[in-house]
Motif scaffolding. Structure first.
Motif, PDB file in Angstrom:
ATOM      1  N   TRP A  63       0.790  -1.226   0.000  1.00  0.00           N
ATOM      2  CA  TRP A  63       0.000   0.000   0.000  1.00  0.00           C
ATOM      3  C   TRP A  63       0.828   1.286   0.000  1.00  0.00           C
ATOM      4  O   TRP A  63       0.462   2.246  -0.682  1.00  0.00           O
ATOM      5  CB  TRP A  63      -0.997  -0.019   1.156  1.00  0.00           C
ATOM      6  N   PRO A  64       1.943   1.378   0.719  1.00  0.00           N
ATOM      7  CA  PRO A  64       2.753   2.602   0.602  1.00  0.00           C
ATOM      8  C   PRO A  64       3.245   2.845  -0.824  1.00  0.00           C
ATOM      9  O   PRO A  64       3.267   3.989  -1.293  1.00  0.00           O
ATOM     10  CB  PRO A  64       3.913   2.348   1.570  1.00  0.00           C
ATOM     11  N   ALA A  67       0.070   3.835  -2.952  1.00  0.00           N
ATOM     12  CA  ALA A  67      -0.461   5.154  -2.577  1.00  0.00           C
ATOM     13  C   ALA A  67       0.434   6.289  -3.042  1.00  0.00           C
ATOM     14  O   ALA A  67      -0.044   7.417  -3.256  1.00  0.00           O
ATOM     15  CB  ALA A  67      -0.646   5.221  -1.065  1.00  0.00           C
ATOM     16  N   ALA A  68       1.729   6.015  -3.202  1.00  0.00           N
ATOM     17  CA  ALA A  68       2.676   7.068  -3.572  1.00  0.00           C
ATOM     18  C   ALA A  68       2.572   7.476  -5.028  1.00  0.00           C
ATOM     19  O   ALA A  68       3.268   8.403  -5.455  1.00  0.00           O
ATOM     20  CB  ALA A  68       4.101   6.598  -3.268  1.00  0.00           C
ATOM     21  N   SER A  98      -3.314   2.551   6.669  1.00  0.00           N
ATOM     22  CA  SER A  98      -2.018   2.963   7.212  1.00  0.00           C
ATOM     23  C   SER A  98      -1.357   4.044   6.360  1.00  0.00           C
ATOM     24  O   SER A  98      -0.303   4.572   6.739  1.00  0.00           O
ATOM     25  CB  SER A  98      -1.082   1.755   7.312  1.00  0.00           C
ATOM     26  N   THR A  99      -1.955   4.380   5.224  1.00  0.00           N
ATOM     27  CA  THR A  99      -1.436   5.428   4.342  1.00  0.00           C
ATOM     28  C   THR A  99      -2.298   6.684   4.481  1.00  0.00           C
ATOM     29  O   THR A  99      -3.211   6.741   5.296  1.00  0.00           O
ATOM     30  CB  THR A  99      -1.454   4.952   2.870  1.00  0.00           C
ATOM     31  N   ASP A 100      -2.008   7.672   3.647  1.00  0.00           N
ATOM     32  CA  ASP A 100      -2.794   8.910   3.661  1.00  0.00           C
ATOM     33  C   ASP A 100      -4.027   8.839   2.759  1.00  0.00           C
ATOM     34  O   ASP A 100      -4.740   9.830   2.616  1.00  0.00           O
ATOM     35  CB  ASP A 100      -1.918  10.083   3.199  1.00  0.00           C
TER      36      ASP A 100
END
Length: 251
Positions: A63-64, A67-68, A98-100
């Motif tokens: 996910w990071p 999401a980036a 856990s991300t934005d």
């Protein structure tokens, strides 16, 4: 003889032209199928807020990393009917949260079980976390219903109690995801109080922008961060600012 030679040259040019056209058409079809070329990508440049929707078909998601890639929101498949749970939902929910990203869950409507039972199933699986989007009800044809769809009254008899029970539990109107054809044939303007997520992957939606909130514009994109049986990922835009998107979330 000269006339025959001229005619043969014209025929050869015409045949060569058709061959070139067929080659170009074939190459373009392959590029579109693989998501290399997608017309709608040129039509979404004016939208600032974009996101993805995923299910177990995308497999394990980092996910990071996902999401980036200039994403703002993500919808995750949670449930289907009155008993099925997407096998990756819990992991995707925790990972996306856990991300934005602004996160929401979607439920695939079944035409084969009562709306009340489907709503109870969603409630049992999807947290009512503050800052997440209201649950989505995915209304589309599937399986045998592609050729033998339910009647308008049958669909509404399932959809209406499902929407009502979800709104009562989550404290906000659910989002409806559907195709343009199904909205026109089954829903019309009667459900305009619910935020609309419209699928239109070939062209822009045929509804005015003020009539929908989310637009799924592609089902053939490629991003980094997932490894599953489905190599493509669905892309969406939101018609508004990040502040407008936050205003849709649960309190």
């Amino acid at each position: 003889m000269g006339v025959r030679r001229a005619g043969r040259r014209r025929w050869l040019r015409w045949t060569a032209g058709l061959g070139a056209l067929a080659l170009v058409t074939g190459v373009l079809a392959v590029l579109v199928w693989n998501g290399v070329v997608w017309p709608n990508r040129f039509l979404v440049g004016g939208y600032e807020v974009r996101g993805v929707d995923v299910s177990s078909y995308q497999g394990e998601i980092d996910w990071p990393v996902l999401a980036a890639q200039d994403l703002d929101f993500a919808f995750l498949k949670a449930t289907e009917g009155s008993s099925h749970v997407d096998e990756r939902f819990a992991a995707n929910w925790d990972g996306a949260r856990s991300t934005d990203l602004v996160v929401g869950a979607y439920h695939f409507l079944s035409f084969e079980s009562p709306g009340e039972r489907q709503a109870a199933h969603v409630v049992s699986q999807v947290p009512a976390d503050a800052g997440t989007l209201p649950p989505v009800v995915d209304v589309e044809y599937y399986g045998e219903f592609l050729t033998d769809p339910p009647s308008r009254d049958e669909l509404r008899g399932i959809l209406d109690p499902l929407l009502a029970d979800l709104e009562a539990h989550y404290g906000a109107p659910p989002i409806i995801y559907t195709t343009q054809e199904l909205r026109s044939s089954y829903l019309g303007d009667d459900y305009d109080r619910y935020p609309l997520w419209i699928r239109s992957v070939a062209l822009t939606p045929d509804l005015p922008r003020e009539r929908w909130e989310f637009w799924q514009y592609s089902d053939r994109d490629h991003l980094d961060g997932y490894v599953g049986e489905e190599e493509h990922i669905d892309m969406n835009v939101f018609d508004g600012s990040l502040g407008d998107l936050d205003a849709l979330t649960l309190p």
